[in-house]
Each structure stands twice: as structure tokens, then as C-alpha cells.
Design a protein around this motif. Structure first.
Motif, mmCIF file in Angstrom:
data_model
loop_
_atom_site.group_PDB
_atom_site.id
_atom_site.type_symbol
_atom_site.label_atom_id
_atom_site.label_comp_id
_atom_site.label_asym_id
_atom_site.label_seq_id
_atom_site.Cartn_x
_atom_site.Cartn_y
_atom_site.Cartn_z
ATOM 1 N N ALA A 11 -6.166 6.413 -13.574
ATOM 2 C CA ALA A 11 -5.426 5.229 -14.020
ATOM 3 C C ALA A 11 -5.758 4.063 -13.097
ATOM 4 N N ARG A 12 -5.922 2.920 -13.668
ATOM 5 C CA ARG A 12 -6.217 1.731 -12.881
ATOM 6 C C ARG A 12 -4.926 1.201 -12.284
ATOM 7 N N PRO A 13 -4.965 0.669 -11.072
ATOM 8 C CA PRO A 13 -3.773 0.067 -10.500
ATOM 9 C C PRO A 13 -3.310 -1.109 -11.350
ATOM 10 N N ALA A 14 -2.006 -1.334 -11.357
ATOM 11 C CA ALA A 14 -1.428 -2.393 -12.189
ATOM 12 C C ALA A 14 -1.959 -3.769 -11.793
ATOM 13 N N GLU A 15 -2.272 -3.944 -10.482
ATOM 14 C CA GLU A 15 -2.724 -5.264 -10.038
ATOM 15 C C GLU A 15 -4.161 -5.576 -10.456
ATOM 16 N N ALA A 16 -4.913 -4.573 -10.916
ATOM 17 C CA ALA A 16 -6.290 -4.821 -11.340
ATOM 18 C C ALA A 16 -6.271 -5.384 -12.749
ATOM 19 N N LEU A 17 -6.413 -6.686 -12.851
ATOM 20 C CA LEU A 17 -6.319 -7.360 -14.146
ATOM 21 C C LEU A 17 -7.673 -7.532 -14.813
ATOM 22 N N ALA A 18 -8.735 -7.627 -14.006
ATOM 23 C CA ALA A 18 -10.062 -7.851 -14.579
ATOM 24 C C ALA A 18 -10.520 -6.587 -15.290
ATOM 25 N N PRO A 19 -11.207 -6.729 -16.417
ATOM 26 C CA PRO A 19 -11.701 -5.538 -17.114
ATOM 27 C C PRO A 19 -12.775 -4.845 -16.281
ATOM 28 N N VAL A 20 -12.818 -3.532 -16.398
ATOM 29 C CA VAL A 20 -13.809 -2.742 -15.664
ATOM 30 C C VAL A 20 -15.051 -2.616 -16.530
ATOM 31 N N ASP A 21 -16.192 -2.881 -15.926
ATOM 32 C CA ASP A 21 -17.458 -2.725 -16.626
ATOM 33 C C ASP A 21 -17.699 -1.227 -16.824
ATOM 34 N N GLU A 22 -17.787 -0.798 -18.059
ATOM 35 C CA GLU A 22 -17.943 0.624 -18.380
ATOM 36 C C GLU A 22 -19.216 1.215 -17.781
ATOM 37 N N ARG A 23 -20.215 0.363 -17.516
ATOM 38 C CA ARG A 23 -21.453 0.861 -16.918
ATOM 39 C C ARG A 23 -21.196 1.408 -15.508
ATOM 40 N N GLY A 68 -17.119 22.485 6.782
ATOM 41 C CA GLY A 68 -16.227 21.834 7.736
ATOM 42 C C GLY A 68 -15.559 20.576 7.218
ATOM 43 N N TYR A 69 -15.785 20.211 5.941
ATOM 44 C CA TYR A 69 -15.189 18.993 5.385
ATOM 45 C C TYR A 69 -14.420 19.284 4.093
ATOM 46 N N PRO A 70 -13.485 20.223 4.127
ATOM 47 C CA PRO A 70 -12.706 20.444 2.903
ATOM 48 C C PRO A 70 -11.843 19.226 2.600
ATOM 49 N N GLN A 71 -11.706 18.926 1.339
ATOM 50 C CA GLN A 71 -10.908 17.797 0.856
ATOM 51 C C GLN A 71 -11.468 16.432 1.269
ATOM 52 N N TRP A 72 -12.747 16.350 1.598
ATOM 53 C CA TRP A 72 -13.430 15.082 1.843
ATOM 54 C C TRP A 72 -14.280 14.787 0.611
ATOM 55 N N PHE A 73 -14.610 13.506 0.425
ATOM 56 C CA PHE A 73 -15.359 13.097 -0.766
ATOM 57 C C PHE A 73 -16.452 12.100 -0.398
ATOM 58 N N TRP A 74 -17.638 12.338 -0.995
ATOM 59 C CA TRP A 74 -18.678 11.311 -0.938
ATOM 60 C C TRP A 74 -18.206 10.193 -1.845
ATOM 61 N N THR A 75 -18.238 8.978 -1.353
ATOM 62 C CA THR A 75 -17.752 7.831 -2.119
ATOM 63 C C THR A 75 -18.850 6.783 -2.179
ATOM 64 N N VAL A 76 -19.148 6.368 -3.396
ATOM 65 C CA VAL A 76 -20.185 5.364 -3.611
ATOM 66 C C VAL A 76 -19.542 4.187 -4.339
ATOM 67 N N SER A 77 -19.562 3.020 -3.695
ATOM 68 C CA SER A 77 -19.014 1.809 -4.320
ATOM 69 C C SER A 77 -20.127 1.098 -5.073
ATOM 70 N N VAL A 78 -19.878 0.821 -6.357
ATOM 71 C CA VAL A 78 -20.866 0.163 -7.209
ATOM 72 C C VAL A 78 -20.251 -1.081 -7.827
ATOM 73 N N ALA A 79 -21.103 -2.025 -8.160
ATOM 74 C CA ALA A 79 -20.635 -3.269 -8.773
ATOM 75 C C ALA A 79 -21.725 -3.816 -9.672
ATOM 76 N N VAL A 80 -21.342 -4.804 -10.491
ATOM 77 C CA VAL A 80 -22.293 -5.483 -11.368
ATOM 78 C C VAL A 80 -22.197 -6.980 -11.108
ATOM 79 N N VAL A 81 -23.335 -7.555 -10.805
ATOM 80 C CA VAL A 81 -23.415 -9.004 -10.712
ATOM 81 C C VAL A 81 -23.801 -9.488 -12.098
ATOM 82 N N GLU A 82 -23.240 -10.594 -12.534
ATOM 83 C CA GLU A 82 -23.463 -11.079 -13.896
ATOM 84 C C GLU A 82 -24.947 -11.142 -14.236
#
Length: 195
Positions: A11-23, A68-82
């Protein structure tokens, strides 16, 4: 009947008003390729959800298979420039809920002060003197005359380029230099004879 949510959707946070790019939500291949540049592919697990960040950035999570890293996650932040394809902003290993974390760092001076206070309280409770004071007094008497600033014997500058020790004034007190020269020439003669 309760349905299990798809781990790739959150679920998206309520404060996130901008639409999410499905890509961005579907950029798992791009994210895996970015992770493969920092960790072996076998350490990257299945997709484990995402978070929509400010500015339309999406952080895709993958389970980690690192020992040795249970409950850790690889996290990749992605974005789209217009007008462009999705791109990777950041790759990191982050703790999840219930992950084992190191305790908060406490400066050494604070830990020492706490230890000294505990020792003083213990000594007071036992009706004796502070054990640290006794230890300090004995050390002062034994160490009298010791000069820790004079560490010539341990200084790396006191060795020649080939590792031979350099001599300082006072090192040869009571040594007959002529005997040293004779011993050295005897050693050279012996090695010449062996050749």
C-alpha cells in the motif's frame, strides 16, 4: 478466508499523492542487474515488496541470501526522469522488521566513565577502597623511572632498508668495537672458504 498479499505490492503511504510510474514497479530486472554489480547473484533472493518514496522514487526490495543477515533486504531505489527509461539511484542492504542490529555506538570515554563509576560503587558497597586507586598506586611505584616516550627500540625508523637494526648512542656501552670487527671479518673469511 484471509488472502496473503502479493509480496511485490504494498500500500502506498497516504502522503504520496503523485502517481507511481508502473515501469518502476516492474523494474526487477534492472534492479537485479544493479545488485549483481555489488554482490554475487546467488545472494539475491526473491522480490520482497517495495516502498514509494518522495519524488516518485520506488525502492524495490529483494530477500538476501547472505549468511548472517536474516531479515535484511537488498534495496534498489529506481526513478524515471521525464522522457527517459527507469534508472537506478541507489543500491543498499537494509534491515527489515526483526533484523539483528548492532547496539548503538557509545564513545569509549563514556564507557570508561560508566565502568569507573560502577567500580567505585562496588568498592563503596563492600566498605573498601576503590580498587582502581589501589591498582594505580602500585603501578606508579613500579613504573617509576619508566619513560614511555622513549620507544627507540620499537620505532620502525630504527631499521635499515634491509631490516638491519640501526644502533643508537649508548647501545654499544661496554662493547669492544675491535672485537666486533674481528668477528665480522672471521665470518666473511668462513663464508669465502665455503664458496
Amino acid at each position: 478466508m484471509t488472502s496473503t498479499p502479493d509480496p511485490t505490492e504494498e500500500a502506498r503511504p497516504a502522503e504520496a499523492l503523485a502517481p507511481v510510474d508502473e515501469r518502476l514497479l516492474a523494474a526487477h530486472d534492472l534492479a537485479r542487474a544493479a545488485l549483481a554489480e555489488v554482490t554475487p547473484a546467488e545472494t539475491i533472493g526473491d522480490p520482497a515488496g517495495y516502498t514509494v518514496e518522495d519524488g516518485g522514487v520506488v525502492s524495490l526490495r529483494f530477500a538476501t541470501r547472505l549468511a548472517g543477515y536474516p531479515q535484511w533486504f537488498w534495496t534498489v531505489s529506481v526513478a524515471v526522469v521525464e522522457g527517459a527509461d527507469p534508472t537506478v539511484l541507489e543500491v543498499e542492504l537494509l534491515p527489515g522488521e526483526g533484523a539483528l542490529l548492532a547496539p548503538e555506538w557509545v564513545p569509549w570515554a563514556e564507557r570508561l566513565a560508566e565502568y569507573q563509576a560502577a567500580q567505585a560503587a562496588l568498592a563503596e558497597a563492600e566498605g573498601g577502597e576503590d580498587p582502581l586507586d589501589d591498582a594505580d598506586q602500585g603501578d606508579d611505584e613500579e613504573d617509576e623511572g619508566d619513560d614511555l616516550s622513549d620507544l627507540d627500540d620499537l620505532d620502525t625508523a630504527d631499521f635499515d632498508d634491509d631490516g638491519s637494526p640501526l644502533l643508537h648512542s649508548g647501545d654499544l656501552d661496554g662493547v669492544d668495537i675491535d672485537e666486533l670487527d674481528e668477528d665480522a671479518s672471521d665470518d666473511e673469511d668462513a663464508s669465502d672458504d665455503e664458496d
